[in-house]
Design a protein around this motif. Sequence first.
Motif, PDB file in Angstrom:
ATOM      1  N   LYS A   2      -3.750 -14.547  17.717  1.00 32.72           N
ATOM      2  CA  LYS A   2      -3.178 -14.468  16.375  1.00 32.72           C
ATOM      3  C   LYS A   2      -3.579 -15.703  15.592  1.00 32.72           C
ATOM      4  O   LYS A   2      -3.893 -16.738  16.159  1.00 32.72           O
ATOM      5  CB  LYS A   2      -1.654 -14.409  16.438  1.00 32.72           C
ATOM      6  CG  LYS A   2      -1.102 -13.151  17.056  1.00 32.72           C
ATOM      7  CD  LYS A   2       0.396 -13.186  17.026  1.00 32.72           C
ATOM      8  CE  LYS A   2       0.964 -11.928  17.649  1.00 32.72           C
ATOM      9  NZ  LYS A   2       2.424 -11.909  17.565  1.00 32.72           N
ATOM     10  N   VAL A  23      -8.605 -10.322   7.135  1.00 28.34           N
ATOM     11  CA  VAL A  23      -7.430 -10.979   7.718  1.00 28.34           C
ATOM     12  C   VAL A  23      -6.748 -11.905   6.706  1.00 28.34           C
ATOM     13  O   VAL A  23      -5.523 -11.973   6.660  1.00 28.34           O
ATOM     14  CB  VAL A  23      -7.825 -11.761   8.990  1.00 28.34           C
ATOM     15  CG1 VAL A  23      -6.662 -12.571   9.531  1.00 28.34           C
ATOM     16  CG2 VAL A  23      -8.346 -10.799  10.059  1.00 28.34           C
ATOM     17  N   ARG A  35      -2.901 -11.123   7.501  1.00 29.39           N
ATOM     18  CA  ARG A  35      -2.545  -9.819   8.060  1.00 29.39           C
ATOM     19  C   ARG A  35      -1.763 -10.044   9.351  1.00 29.39           C
ATOM     20  O   ARG A  35      -2.199 -10.799  10.224  1.00 29.39           O
ATOM     21  CB  ARG A  35      -3.819  -9.008   8.331  1.00 29.39           C
ATOM     22  CG  ARG A  35      -3.522  -7.577   8.773  1.00 29.39           C
ATOM     23  CD  ARG A  35      -4.761  -6.866   9.243  1.00 29.39           C
ATOM     24  NE  ARG A  35      -5.137  -7.411  10.542  1.00 29.39           N
ATOM     25  CZ  ARG A  35      -6.383  -7.508  10.985  1.00 29.39           C
ATOM     26  NH1 ARG A  35      -7.388  -7.137  10.246  1.00 29.39           N
ATOM     27  NH2 ARG A  35      -6.634  -8.003  12.178  1.00 29.39           N
ATOM     28  N   LEU A  39      -5.465 -10.205  16.300  1.00 23.96           N
ATOM     29  CA  LEU A  39      -6.834 -10.041  15.813  1.00 23.96           C
ATOM     30  C   LEU A  39      -7.580  -9.067  16.708  1.00 23.96           C
ATOM     31  O   LEU A  39      -7.360  -9.035  17.924  1.00 23.96           O
ATOM     32  CB  LEU A  39      -7.564 -11.383  15.837  1.00 23.96           C
ATOM     33  CG  LEU A  39      -7.042 -12.474  14.917  1.00 23.96           C
ATOM     34  CD1 LEU A  39      -7.691 -13.801  15.264  1.00 23.96           C
ATOM     35  CD2 LEU A  39      -7.280 -12.114  13.467  1.00 23.96           C
ATOM     36  N   GLU A  43     -12.935  -9.956  15.506  1.00 29.24           N
ATOM     37  CA  GLU A  43     -12.416 -10.866  14.478  1.00 29.24           C
ATOM     38  C   GLU A  43     -12.154 -12.270  15.019  1.00 29.24           C
ATOM     39  O   GLU A  43     -11.964 -13.204  14.250  1.00 29.24           O
ATOM     40  CB  GLU A  43     -11.112 -10.322  13.889  1.00 29.24           C
ATOM     41  CG  GLU A  43     -11.287  -9.053  13.098  1.00 29.24           C
ATOM     42  CD  GLU A  43      -9.975  -8.448  12.670  1.00 29.24           C
ATOM     43  OE1 GLU A  43      -9.969  -7.792  11.614  1.00 29.24           O
ATOM     44  OE2 GLU A  43      -8.956  -8.607  13.375  1.00 29.24           O
ATOM     45  N   ALA A  47     -12.498 -15.701  12.880  1.00 27.64           N
ATOM     46  CA  ALA A  47     -11.210 -16.368  12.662  1.00 27.64           C
ATOM     47  C   ALA A  47     -11.288 -17.822  13.106  1.00 27.64           C
ATOM     48  O   ALA A  47     -10.765 -18.714  12.438  1.00 27.64           O
ATOM     49  CB  ALA A  47     -10.093 -15.635  13.395  1.00 27.64           C
TER      50      ALA A  47
END
Length: 63
Positions: A2, A23, A35, A39, A43, A47
Amino acid sequence: MKVGVDPSLCEAHGECTSILPAVFALDDDELLQIRPGELAGDEEEPAARAVGACPKGALRLSR
């Protein structure tokens, strides 16, 4: 994995939104919205780049 934000540090530079707009987004008040949830596998690398690109160090990844 996350991603989270420390709103006291975020200055809405938008680096993260340009790297991973699925995101990260800036709302009408220029506040960062992330979001919710985990993930997706594809992503995670972008990220991590977004976290590293934040000029204020306001973003973090957690498992």
